[in-house]
Design a protein around this motif. Structure first.
Motif, PDB file in Angstrom:
ATOM      1  N   ILE A 223       0.847  -1.202   0.000  1.00 50.28           N
ATOM      2  CA  ILE A 223       0.000   0.000   0.000  1.00 50.28           C
ATOM      3  C   ILE A 223       0.880   1.249   0.000  1.00 50.28           C
ATOM      4  O   ILE A 223       0.652   2.193  -0.769  1.00 50.28           O
ATOM      5  CB  ILE A 223      -0.937  -0.007   1.224  1.00 50.28           C
ATOM      6  N   ARG A 224       1.875   1.242   0.878  1.00 54.62           N
ATOM      7  CA  ARG A 224       2.763   2.394   1.012  1.00 54.62           C
ATOM      8  C   ARG A 224       3.536   2.638  -0.279  1.00 54.62           C
ATOM      9  O   ARG A 224       3.679   3.786  -0.741  1.00 54.62           O
ATOM     10  CB  ARG A 224       3.716   2.137   2.178  1.00 54.62           C
TER      11      ARG A 224
ATOM     12  N   ASP B 153       2.727   1.729  -3.357  1.00 58.93           N
ATOM     13  CA  ASP B 153       1.826   2.216  -4.406  1.00 58.93           C
ATOM     14  C   ASP B 153       1.506   3.689  -4.208  1.00 58.93           C
ATOM     15  O   ASP B 153       1.454   4.469  -5.177  1.00 58.93           O
ATOM     16  CB  ASP B 153       0.531   1.394  -4.410  1.00 58.93           C
ATOM     17  N   GLU B 154       1.277   4.093  -2.948  1.00 59.19           N
ATOM     18  CA  GLU B 154       0.969   5.493  -2.657  1.00 59.19           C
ATOM     19  C   GLU B 154       2.157   6.393  -2.992  1.00 59.19           C
ATOM     20  O   GLU B 154       1.985   7.478  -3.556  1.00 59.19           O
ATOM     21  CB  GLU B 154       0.610   5.646  -1.168  1.00 59.19           C
TER      22      GLU B 154
ATOM     23  N   ALA C 248       2.475   6.723  -6.800  1.00 64.53           N
ATOM     24  CA  ALA C 248       1.439   7.620  -7.329  1.00 64.53           C
ATOM     25  C   ALA C 248       1.753   9.067  -6.974  1.00 64.53           C
ATOM     26  O   ALA C 248       1.601   9.981  -7.809  1.00 64.53           O
ATOM     27  CB  ALA C 248       0.073   7.218  -6.772  1.00 64.53           C
ATOM     28  N   PHE C 249       2.204   9.287  -5.751  1.00 60.38           N
ATOM     29  CA  PHE C 249       2.567  10.638  -5.302  1.00 60.38           C
ATOM     30  C   PHE C 249       3.706  11.194  -6.149  1.00 60.38           C
ATOM     31  O   PHE C 249       3.658  12.349  -6.599  1.00 60.38           O
ATOM     32  CB  PHE C 249       2.970  10.582  -3.828  1.00 60.38           C
TER      33      PHE C 249
ATOM     34  N   PHE D 280       0.709  14.560   2.189  1.00 59.12           N
ATOM     35  CA  PHE D 280       1.253  13.209   2.022  1.00 59.12           C
ATOM     36  C   PHE D 280       1.923  12.721   3.308  1.00 59.12           C
ATOM     37  O   PHE D 280       1.848  11.537   3.644  1.00 59.12           O
ATOM     38  CB  PHE D 280       2.257  13.196   0.869  1.00 59.12           C
TER      39      PHE D 280
ATOM     40  N   ASN E 250      -0.740  11.391   5.382  1.00 63.85           N
ATOM     41  CA  ASN E 250      -1.160  10.073   4.891  1.00 63.85           C
ATOM     42  C   ASN E 250      -0.171   8.983   5.302  1.00 63.85           C
ATOM     43  O   ASN E 250      -0.570   7.900   5.753  1.00 63.85           O
ATOM     44  CB  ASN E 250      -1.292  10.100   3.365  1.00 63.85           C
TER      45      ASN E 250
ATOM     46  N   MET F  68      -0.601   5.726   7.676  1.00 58.48           N
ATOM     47  CA  MET F  68      -0.294   4.369   7.211  1.00 58.48           C
ATOM     48  C   MET F  68       0.661   3.659   8.165  1.00 58.48           C
ATOM     49  O   MET F  68       0.459   2.487   8.511  1.00 58.48           O
ATOM     50  CB  MET F  68       0.310   4.436   5.797  1.00 58.48           C
TER      51      MET F  68
END
Length: 541
Positions: free
Chosen positions: A297-298, A300-301, A304-305, A395, A398, A402
């Motif tokens: 998850i981290r 992928d984030e 994307a960021f 971010f 976020n 996480m």
């Protein structure tokens, strides 16, 4: 030299090495010149430090090119400080007081090792000496003939001397060595004949088979550990390396001598231990799965960021380039006008007063162009910087959430691990107390010999149970702390790099723009400077 001074115990230091280097220089004029110019210890390839009452090996790292080192006939008790001598091929430590073979792991090129006449009791820590061909360890204190098995890990060993060790008193020890070390050609400086090796193999056949099976198991463990280490390296970023194995469970028992003793309480405890292991490893795997899931998850984030921010920076860069191109077009027009004014002055079509007036107008127009362009570029950069700062802050929140979720879920599993350990300890305590209370009451009760001391006193038993429980909890708590510490440390490092990276980018961009406009201003000033001939004429007038 004072003979008493010469007999004083010494530690190898820089002064001693310099003195010995000078003593080993060639005789005559060449040696005198070398001494005058000085010899770099880093270039010395051979060093003799014999019969000097040396008690400690030190300062050897300056001899980084050394290939041969003789330290025989000293008072050395410990092999140490050889890590930097990676080119060493010949090491003589005979006639010392060394008790253990150690700290040789970096000497992969070592071919000759002499430990004759020391106090060594065991052959060990030599598995990295893959180039070793000649090994002398005679007149030591090696009792166990199976120490020889350790030398099977040295593939190039062809000459061995173990004379006058207690283990050599075993019957047919020479044939034993020949059978267990198939690459060996010389033993005690006498060639091993085929007949000796063949009869040795026959006589010790079963022992050789047992040893080969043991080595296969050891190799399997080594390969498994290497696989786990490689996998753990890949899992470092998820903070849960090794938790998909029984590594944490094994750590609990590694130094838990009390816990190992208590496993002798009976078959019920061994079954309890097996169940404990299974459940414990399953919970560890849950933590591992949690870490892997959150890592994906981290990751992928973050990807994307990065894509979004790079896209925003790219758009800003394109707009900045467009503004610069517009500036250059306007600048070229002004430069053309300036060149025309220069030409008119040179051709005499305008006088200096008119030239100054026109130049003043062009300069004012150029300065306005520079000012407007600067404001536009700075506004564009300021907007981007503020946007990036806001995006980075969002971010960071976020990522913090996480990491917080990862830690919370992991802590739940570690709580279950502690509860599982408590259940095991409770059952173990119950069984131990039952056996202790039955001592003297149950006629056929058999207390294993290893538990005699533990069961001799109630306090001993309670201390033993408490020690094993504390050891287990310490291992669990430490691994949990490591996960939390590394996760928070990663978060802090990543976000700090995010903000400092943006500040650095912003500063570099401003410097880049300033440099660009400064160059344009210098070019304009050079353009409108009056011709030198006119300046000279004006000065003459």
């Amino acid at each position: 030299m004072n003979p008493c001074k010469a007999r004083e115990p010494k530690i190898i230091d820089g002064h001693l090495l310099r003195v010995c280097i000078e003593q080993q220089l060639p005789k005559g004029e060449l040696g005198r010149l070398m001494k005058t110019e000085g010899v770099d210890p880093g270039n010395v390839e051979e060093m003799r430090l014999e019969f000097m009452n040396i008690v400690k090996m030190d300062h050897l790292w300056v001899l980084k090119s050394l290939t041969k080192l003789k330290l025989n006939n000293n008072l050395i008790e410990k092999i140490e400080n050889l890590e930097s001598l990676i080119h060493l091929q010949d090491l003589d430590l005979s006639f010392n007081k060394i008790t253990k073979i150690e700290n040789l792991g970096s000497l992969g090129k070592l071919r000759i090792l002499n430990l004759f006449v020391n106090k060594i009791e065991k052959l060990e820590n030599m598995e990295n000496l893959k180039s070793l061909t000649i090994f002398s360890v005679g007149k030591n204190l090696i009792k166990d003939k199976e120490s020889v098995h350790h030398l099977r890990r040295i593939p190039m060993l062809i000459s061995l001397n173990m004379a006058n060790n207690p283990c050599t008193e075993y019957e047919d020890f020479r044939r034993y060595v020949a059978a267990f070390l198939p690459t060996l050609v010389w033993y005690e400086y006498k060639k091993i004949h085929d007949e000796e090796r063949e009869t040795g193999v026959v006589k010790f056949r079963q022992l050789i088979i047992d040893q080969e099976e043991l080595e296969e198991k050891e190799l399997a463990k080594i390969l498994q550990k290497e696989r786990e280490d490689r996998e753990a390296e890949l899992n470092m970023d998820s903070f849960v390396e090794y938790l998909n194995t029984r590594n944490l469970f094994d750590q609990m028992w590694e130094k838990d001598d009390e816990g190992k003793l208590l496993l002798n309480l009976g078959d019920d405890i061994r079954e309890l231990y097996a169940d404990f292991q299974t459940n414990f490893v399953n919970y560890c795997k849950e933590v591992f799965d949690i870490g892997q899931r959150h890592y994906k998850i981290r990751k992928d984030e973050i990807e994307a960021f990065m894509r979004c921010t790079e896209h925003a920076k790219h758009l800003s860069q394109l707009e900045s380039i467009q503004l610069m191109e517009e500036f250059l077009e306007a600048k070229n027009i002004l430069f053309s006008k300036g060149q025309e004014v220069q030409k008119n002055l040179e051709d005499g079509e305008i006088d200096e007063r008119e030239y100054d007036r026109l130049v003043f107008e062009l300069t004012d127009e150029f300065n306005k162009l520079i000012h407007v362009t600067w404001k536009k570029l700075m506004k564009l950069e300021l907007v981007l910087f503020e946007q990036m700062d806001e995006v980075n802050q969002n971010f960071e929140r976020n990522l913090t959430e996480m990491i917080g979720n990862l830690i919370e879920e992991s802590q739940n599993c570690f709580t279950q691990l502690r509860e599982l350990e408590q259940q095991y300890t409770d059952r173990l305590t119950e069984a131990a107390n039952k056996m202790f209370n039955n001592i003297g009451l149950v006629e056929d009760l058999v207390i294993p010999d290893v538990l005699d001391e533990v069961m001799s006193d109630k306090d001993n038993l309670l201390n033993c149970l408490g020690a094993t429980h504390d050891t287990h909890l310490t291992v669990i708590d430490t691994r949990e702390d490591v996960l939390i510490f590394r996760a928070k440390g990663w978060l802090e490092s990543f976000t700090n790099n995010l903000f400092t990276g943006e500040v650095d980018r912003n500063r570099y961009k401003i410097l880049e723009l300033s440099h660009f406009l400064d160059i344009q201003r210098e070019e304009f000033e050079a353009l409108i400077e009056p011709p030198k001939e006119l300046v000279v004429v004006q000065d003459d007038d």
